[in-house]
Scaffold this active site. Sequence first.
Site, PDB file in Angstrom:
ATOM      1  N   PHE A 128       0.816  -1.169  -0.116  1.00 44.74           N
ATOM      2  CA  PHE A 128       0.095   0.041  -0.169  1.00 44.74           C
ATOM      3  C   PHE A 128       0.876   1.185   0.014  1.00 44.74           C
ATOM      4  O   PHE A 128       1.886   1.409   0.872  1.00 44.74           O
ATOM      5  CB  PHE A 128      -0.782   0.038   1.240  1.00 44.74           C
ATOM      6  CG  PHE A 128      -2.147   0.805   1.352  1.00 44.74           C
ATOM      7  CD1 PHE A 128      -3.410   0.292   0.816  1.00 44.74           C
ATOM      8  CD2 PHE A 128      -1.877   2.147   2.148  1.00 44.74           C
ATOM      9  CE1 PHE A 128      -4.358   1.145   0.851  1.00 44.74           C
ATOM     10  CE2 PHE A 128      -3.173   2.790   1.943  1.00 44.74           C
ATOM     11  CZ  PHE A 128      -4.412   2.397   1.477  1.00 44.74           C
ATOM     12  N   ASP A 209       2.890  -5.358   8.122  1.00 42.34           N
ATOM     13  CA  ASP A 209       1.624  -4.576   8.309  1.00 42.34           C
ATOM     14  C   ASP A 209       0.553  -5.463   8.082  1.00 42.34           C
ATOM     15  O   ASP A 209       0.465  -6.264   7.015  1.00 42.34           O
ATOM     16  CB  ASP A 209       1.800  -3.641   6.717  1.00 42.34           C
ATOM     17  CG  ASP A 209       0.491  -2.809   6.625  1.00 42.34           C
ATOM     18  OD1 ASP A 209      -0.534  -3.206   7.297  1.00 42.34           O
ATOM     19  OD2 ASP A 209       0.613  -1.655   6.121  1.00 42.34           O
ATOM     20  N   TYR A 234     -10.188  -0.723  11.398  1.00 41.44           N
ATOM     21  CA  TYR A 234     -11.611  -0.417  10.476  1.00 41.44           C
ATOM     22  C   TYR A 234     -11.717  -1.360   9.313  1.00 41.44           C
ATOM     23  O   TYR A 234     -12.878  -1.081   8.712  1.00 41.44           O
ATOM     24  CB  TYR A 234     -11.448   1.089   9.962  1.00 41.44           C
ATOM     25  CG  TYR A 234     -10.184   1.700   9.241  1.00 41.44           C
ATOM     26  CD1 TYR A 234     -10.062   1.366   7.867  1.00 41.44           C
ATOM     27  CD2 TYR A 234      -9.268   2.345   9.905  1.00 41.44           C
ATOM     28  CE1 TYR A 234      -9.044   1.583   7.280  1.00 41.44           C
ATOM     29  CE2 TYR A 234      -8.230   2.826   9.162  1.00 41.44           C
ATOM     30  CZ  TYR A 234      -7.968   2.524   7.774  1.00 41.44           C
ATOM     31  OH  TYR A 234      -6.915   2.821   7.230  1.00 41.44           O
ATOM     32  N   LYS A 235     -10.868  -2.189   8.950  1.00 41.69           N
ATOM     33  CA  LYS A 235     -11.266  -3.006   7.884  1.00 41.69           C
ATOM     34  C   LYS A 235     -11.951  -4.159   8.504  1.00 41.69           C
ATOM     35  O   LYS A 235     -12.896  -4.242   8.857  1.00 41.69           O
ATOM     36  CB  LYS A 235     -10.052  -3.612   7.201  1.00 41.69           C
ATOM     37  CG  LYS A 235      -9.499  -2.100   6.256  1.00 41.69           C
ATOM     38  CD  LYS A 235      -8.008  -2.449   5.722  1.00 41.69           C
ATOM     39  CE  LYS A 235      -7.685  -0.903   5.094  1.00 41.69           C
ATOM     40  NZ  LYS A 235      -6.337  -1.010   4.691  1.00 41.69           N
ATOM     41  N   ARG A 384     -12.101  -6.085  -6.112  1.00 47.34           N
ATOM     42  CA  ARG A 384     -12.207  -7.213  -4.994  1.00 47.34           C
ATOM     43  C   ARG A 384     -13.397  -7.282  -4.343  1.00 47.34           C
ATOM     44  O   ARG A 384     -14.232  -6.646  -4.204  1.00 47.34           O
ATOM     45  CB  ARG A 384     -11.134  -6.198  -3.722  1.00 47.34           C
ATOM     46  CG  ARG A 384      -9.849  -5.913  -3.996  1.00 47.34           C
ATOM     47  CD  ARG A 384      -8.930  -5.468  -2.781  1.00 47.34           C
ATOM     48  NE  ARG A 384      -9.815  -4.516  -2.036  1.00 47.34           N
ATOM     49  CZ  ARG A 384      -9.155  -3.807  -1.265  1.00 47.34           C
ATOM     50  NH1 ARG A 384      -7.946  -4.049  -1.002  1.00 47.34           N
ATOM     51  NH2 ARG A 384      -9.686  -2.761  -0.605  1.00 47.34           N
TER      52      ARG A 384
HETATM   53  C1  PLP Z   1      -5.499   0.505   4.925  1.00 50.20           C
HETATM   54  C2  PLP Z   1      -4.213   0.463   4.878  1.00 50.20           C
HETATM   55  C3  PLP Z   1      -3.434   1.489   5.458  1.00 50.20           C
HETATM   56  C4  PLP Z   1      -4.134   2.607   5.755  1.00 50.20           C
HETATM   57  O1  PLP Z   1      -3.278   3.226   6.658  1.00 50.20           O
HETATM   58  P1  PLP Z   1      -3.772   4.383   7.619  1.00 50.20           P
HETATM   59  O2  PLP Z   1      -2.759   4.980   8.426  1.00 50.20           O
HETATM   60  O3  PLP Z   1      -5.062   3.853   8.531  1.00 50.20           O
HETATM   61  O4  PLP Z   1      -4.596   5.388   6.711  1.00 50.20           O
HETATM   62  C5  PLP Z   1      -2.112   1.498   5.315  1.00 50.20           C
HETATM   63  N1  PLP Z   1      -1.442   0.166   4.803  1.00 50.20           N
HETATM   64  C6  PLP Z   1      -2.116  -0.799   4.347  1.00 50.20           C
HETATM   65  C7  PLP Z   1      -1.388  -1.998   3.855  1.00 50.20           C
HETATM   66  C8  PLP Z   1      -3.433  -0.821   4.291  1.00 50.20           C
HETATM   67  O5  PLP Z   1      -4.270  -1.740   3.709  1.00 50.20           O
END
Ligand code: PLP
Length: 424
Positions: A128, A209, A234-235, A384
């Site tokens: 990400f 992560d 939040y996921k 997805r």
């Molecule tokens: C959703 C997600 C994020 C989001 O980061 P935030 O700091 O919560 O905005 C970061 N890395 C990955 C791999 C994600 O899936």
Amino acid sequence: MMNIEKTYAASLDQQDDLANFRNEFYLPKNTIYLDGNSLGLLSKRAENKINDMVESWKHHAIDGWTEGSQPWYYLSEKLGAMSAPLIGAKPEEVMITGSTTINLHQITASFYKPEGKRTKILADTLNFPSDIYALKSQLKLKGYDPDEHLVQVKSKDGHTLSTQDIVEAMTDETAFIVLPGVLYRSGQVLDMQTLTREAHKRDIPIGFDLCHSIGSIPHQLSEWGVDFAFWCTYKHLNAGPGSVAGLYVNEKHLCHEPGLAGWFSSAKDKQFDMEHTLTPAQDAGAYQIGTPHLLSAAPLLGSLEMFQEAGIEKIRKKSLQLTQYFMELIESELTGFGFTIANPRDTAMRGGHVYLEHPDAARICKALKADGVIPDFRKPNGIRLAPVALYNTFTEVWETIQILKTIMKEERYQSYVNERGVIA
Ligand SMILES: *Cc1c(COP(=O)(O)O)cnc(C)c1O
């Protein structure tokens, strides 16, 4: 022979021992929600805990820090302990704090210690973007050129990473490794255990992560000896937009000052001594910085309770059944429409969602939404579909396939522009 009857889906739902959890969620009306890996749904329990938090502010004011049913001063620690079983960690190794990206900054500031020729950070090309931005900015803060010091392992097929390629990229110049637990596009589960073992053979700290893996697959971070991890809530954890994130630090690294310190890094009994010399907490609390975002932490109390009751092993089992069923229906019902299943098939490597590729993916997603199915689109051509064990059903998977089949047969996607929206 694949059973494509709706009655078969209904029979799978009847055998589902997690089925009752669905009643605890607010399901959008006339909608099949398959986006729980971007934003999980609100549950009544999470809502109640938010309300309780508001009440405690109303009634206790400043005394809410130490009084009421959930004293605020200890909430981050309590939520960390509640999260520990989801990642196979000890309660003192886990803290609910910050956001995913902030926690990665904290971890990098604490564990990336360039020395001699060991200056490089190892990551990958599929992670990400926020993680990559954070790592590059940390390199710049230390005076290194990211083009040279951030090594990103490439994918051979554009979707997955090979353990061997990653291991080969671990060299005597590598100072620090950050990888995803589950890739956000293809849903590949990385072999965290092997990667950790190989990194440690080379004396390199490694962490993951877990945004797409926590609440979806079990982990054994302590047993594997993983140095650190971080994730959002939040996921798959359904704690709401902007809910407070998580952080794990292996016990061997506890009792140190964090890279980014603040008064909440303090040992709790020392914090209000207000001294200018930090006495860090002896647990993962040392990696907190400032006052916790209590209103955004509260929903996790309700949400994590459901994970405790359901158990992550059962959640994983149902999730694999749902994605397996999805893939089988795609193959029997959607042949000839140009879809490619781009997630790994193997159960050890398949995360919590199905990833389809199609040249018209952006507008197929729009057509699905118009017909009451919420997928999510990932540039350039990915769809997805996340059937979530706690609230989706096998019948919904079956219905999604029928809707998608009609959209493709009647070419309904043609009435939309093949571009992503602002949020996709
Ligand atoms: C959703 C997600 C994020 C989001 O980061 P935030 O700091 O919560 O905005 C970061 N890395 C990955 C791999 C994600 O899936």
